[in-house]
Design a protein around this motif. Structure first.
Motif, PDB file in Angstrom:
ATOM      1  N   PRO A  89       0.821  -1.213   0.000  1.00 40.75           N
ATOM      2  CA  PRO A  89       0.000   0.000   0.000  1.00 40.75           C
ATOM      3  C   PRO A  89       0.856   1.265   0.000  1.00 40.75           C
ATOM      4  O   PRO A  89       1.854   1.353   0.720  1.00 40.75           O
ATOM      5  N   ALA A  90       0.452   2.236  -0.810  1.00 36.89           N
ATOM      6  CA  ALA A  90       1.154   3.524  -0.831  1.00 36.89           C
ATOM      7  C   ALA A  90       1.014   4.189   0.536  1.00 36.89           C
ATOM      8  O   ALA A  90      -0.062   4.166   1.137  1.00 36.89           O
ATOM      9  N   MET A  91       2.091   4.784   1.016  1.00 38.88           N
ATOM     10  CA  MET A  91       2.083   5.343   2.364  1.00 38.88           C
ATOM     11  C   MET A  91       2.006   6.867   2.381  1.00 38.88           C
ATOM     12  O   MET A  91       1.924   7.463   3.453  1.00 38.88           O
ATOM     13  N   ASP A  92       2.024   7.521   1.213  1.00 40.84           N
ATOM     14  CA  ASP A  92       2.091   8.982   1.216  1.00 40.84           C
ATOM     15  C   ASP A  92       0.814   9.619   1.750  1.00 40.84           C
ATOM     16  O   ASP A  92       0.877  10.539   2.580  1.00 40.84           O
ATOM     17  N   ILE A  93      -0.375   9.146   1.303  1.00 39.60           N
ATOM     18  CA  ILE A  93      -1.590   9.763   1.822  1.00 39.60           C
ATOM     19  C   ILE A  93      -1.784   9.417   3.304  1.00 39.60           C
ATOM     20  O   ILE A  93      -2.305  10.224   4.073  1.00 39.60           O
ATOM     21  N   SER A  94      -1.340   8.226   3.699  1.00 41.67           N
ATOM     22  CA  SER A  94      -1.436   7.836   5.110  1.00 41.67           C
ATOM     23  C   SER A  94      -0.558   8.729   5.971  1.00 41.67           C
ATOM     24  O   SER A  94      -0.939   9.132   7.075  1.00 41.67           O
ATOM     25  N   ASP A  95       0.619   9.055   5.457  1.00 46.26           N
ATOM     26  CA  ASP A  95       1.558   9.931   6.153  1.00 46.26           C
ATOM     27  C   ASP A  95       0.911  11.284   6.427  1.00 46.26           C
ATOM     28  O   ASP A  95       0.979  11.820   7.540  1.00 46.26           O
ATOM     29  N   VAL A  96       0.269  11.836   5.400  1.00 46.30           N
ATOM     30  CA  VAL A  96      -0.383  13.140   5.537  1.00 46.30           C
ATOM     31  C   VAL A  96      -1.582  13.049   6.470  1.00 46.30           C
ATOM     32  O   VAL A  96      -1.757  13.876   7.378  1.00 46.30           O
ATOM     33  N   ALA A  97      -2.412  12.032   6.274  1.00 46.23           N
ATOM     34  CA  ALA A  97      -3.645  11.904   7.053  1.00 46.23           C
ATOM     35  C   ALA A  97      -3.378  11.745   8.541  1.00 46.23           C
ATOM     36  O   ALA A  97      -4.177  12.183   9.375  1.00 46.23           O
ATOM     37  N   HIS A  98      -2.253  11.122   8.892  1.00 48.77           N
ATOM     38  CA  HIS A  98      -1.939  10.871  10.299  1.00 48.77           C
ATOM     39  C   HIS A  98      -0.882  11.823  10.866  1.00 48.77           C
ATOM     40  O   HIS A  98      -0.380  11.608  11.964  1.00 48.77           O
ATOM     41  N   GLY A  99      -0.545  12.862  10.100  1.00 47.50           N
ATOM     42  CA  GLY A  99       0.392  13.855  10.628  1.00 47.50           C
ATOM     43  C   GLY A  99       1.789  13.327  10.827  1.00 47.50           C
ATOM     44  O   GLY A  99       2.508  13.780  11.727  1.00 47.50           O
ATOM     45  N   GLY A 100       2.211  12.373   9.994  1.00 48.71           N
ATOM     46  CA  GLY A 100       3.566  11.824  10.080  1.00 48.71           C
ATOM     47  C   GLY A 100       3.583  10.436  10.675  1.00 48.71           C
ATOM     48  O   GLY A 100       3.381  10.266  11.885  1.00 48.71           O
ATOM     49  N   LEU A 101       3.825   9.418   9.855  1.00 47.85           N
ATOM     50  CA  LEU A 101       3.788   8.038  10.339  1.00 47.85           C
ATOM     51  C   LEU A 101       4.980   7.661  11.195  1.00 47.85           C
ATOM     52  O   LEU A 101       4.956   6.636  11.876  1.00 47.85           O
ATOM     53  N   LEU A 102       6.031   8.482  11.166  1.00 46.30           N
ATOM     54  CA  LEU A 102       7.182   8.160  12.014  1.00 46.30           C
ATOM     55  C   LEU A 102       6.898   8.418  13.492  1.00 46.30           C
ATOM     56  O   LEU A 102       7.722   8.083  14.349  1.00 46.30           O
ATOM     57  N   LYS A 103       5.734   8.961  13.794  1.00 44.09           N
ATOM     58  CA  LYS A 103       5.309   9.072  15.190  1.00 44.09           C
ATOM     59  C   LYS A 103       4.815   7.717  15.711  1.00 44.09           C
ATOM     60  O   LYS A 103       4.687   7.529  16.919  1.00 44.09           O
ATOM     61  N   ASN A 104       4.528   6.799  14.789  1.00 42.71           N
ATOM     62  CA  ASN A 104       4.046   5.474  15.177  1.00 42.71           C
ATOM     63  C   ASN A 104       5.234   4.591  15.554  1.00 42.71           C
ATOM     64  O   ASN A 104       6.142   4.367  14.748  1.00 42.71           O
ATOM     65  N   LYS A 105       5.228   4.057  16.750  1.00 37.21           N
ATOM     66  CA  LYS A 105       6.375   3.300  17.255  1.00 37.21           C
ATOM     67  C   LYS A 105       6.628   2.028  16.441  1.00 37.21           C
ATOM     68  O   LYS A 105       7.779   1.592  16.300  1.00 37.21           O
TER      69      LYS A 105
END
Length: 343
Positions: free
Chosen positions: A317-333
């Protein structure tokens, strides 16, 4: 499309100060060890102070495609829409009913094969299916394409016209033909012309448990029958724990990159909307991952009046829209741990 994104950036009234942009781009070059072209899709905005919490291109590609994230057998099963539909039938999974399918001009229905070489024959074929199955319509999806490309919908009232418009594409391609779903009335209030799906991304972590790392809802606009952001729709993040929509929705930069708080057609405000059957959605995707234990899967889920249905799954799955929607996926441990182990 790159020119469109550049125009959006140059004309945006929401840009950070030029010196700040230069500083952040240089910082990303050092930290991510790449030229951050992606910065100019979204991260340049003043309301994105935590730009380092967003995945860089290398991180997104590693997370999606690294061999440790996938089993080739599961990957093939997930990404082939026909294979996935046939498996789902055998496993009694909640997916749209597979009515028929075609490989170019060979059409398969009820264990029989029809060779179709003209519009009248293809029209008669689907009129027969609509009558025998007693259904409202048929939804066509290319077996191996993505992003809503090539999809179309036939109903009893428009079958001749729509089949004529799509005839060449249909008999020169490979399609699955599913029953058209009914959408939950609460979601129809926001937008009823398309099935507006949830994108749920699962990750199997080191202890074997299944984590939900992304929950996003996509919406179509106007008369478009698909909701994909890559086809002109937009997306809204979902609070993963509560199952409610966030305040803002987003268009991709190539479609203007606008940040909105309501649907442009219905003017329905997103903030606080409770996704129907959200608990059942999470249970459904976790049950499916137990059947197909690929480490990473993106599920597209429709909400019907009787509950959630898996439209399709994606192994990468593409992660770019998820990154934006969640305010940065690198916050997810969990995401951070995977990337730390792989890079």
């Amino acid at each position: 499309m790159a020119q469109n994104r550049l125009k959006v950036f140059l004309k945006s009234p929401h840009k950070k100060h030029p010196l700040k942009i230069i500083k952040e781009v240089l910082t990303l070059m050092v930290v991510k060890r790449e030229i951050p072209y992606y910065y100019f899709k979204y991260l340049y905005r003043r309301d994105v102070p935590n730009y380092l919490d967003y995945m860089g291109l290398k991180e997104r590609m590693t997370f999606r495609f690294h061999k440790s994230m996938h089993n080739i057998d599961y990957e093939n099963l997930i990404d082939d829409k026909l294979y996935f539909a046939l498996f789902s039938e055998r496993a009694n999974m909640r997916t749209p009913k597979l009515l028929s399918y075609n490989f170019r001009n060979s059409f398969f229905y009820k264990n029989k094969i029809w060779k179709i070489n003209d519009l009248d024959s293809v029209h008669d074929f689907f009129q027969n299916i609509l009558a025998k199955e007693n259904i409202a319509g048929v939804f066509f999806r290319p077996i191996s394409d993505w992003g809503g490309k090539g999809c179309f919908r036939v109903t009893k009232g428009n079958s001749r016209q729509v089949l004529e418009e799509n005839y060449e594409k249909l008999i020169k391609g490979n399609f699955v033909h599913n029953e058209v779903l009914q959408q939950h009335e609460a979601i129809n209030e926001i937008h009823s012309n398309s099935i507006n799906t949830l994108r749920i991304v699962t990750l199997i972590v080191d202890d074997g448990s299944i984590e939900i790392i992304v929950a996003v809802m996509r919406f179509g606009i106007g008369d478009n029958i698909v909701d994909n952001a890559s086809s002109g729709g937009f997306f809204v993040g979902i609070d993963i724990e509560k199952g409610i929509l966030n305040k803002h929705g987003y268009y991709l930069a190539k479609f203007g990159g606008e940040k909105i708080t309501e649907h442009p057609d219905s003017h329905y405000e997103f903030n606080g909307f409770k996704v129907p059957f959200y608990g059942e959605v999470l249970s459904l995707v976790k049950e499916t991952v137990r059947l197909i234990p690929n480490k990473l899967i993106g599920f597209d889920i429709a909400i019907t009046p009787s509950g959630p249905v898996i439209i399709e799954a994606n192994a990468t799955p593409a992660m770019d829209i998820s990154d934006v929607a969640h305010g940065g996926l690198l916050k997810n441990k969990h995401v951070k741990k995977v990337l730390k182990d792989l890079m």
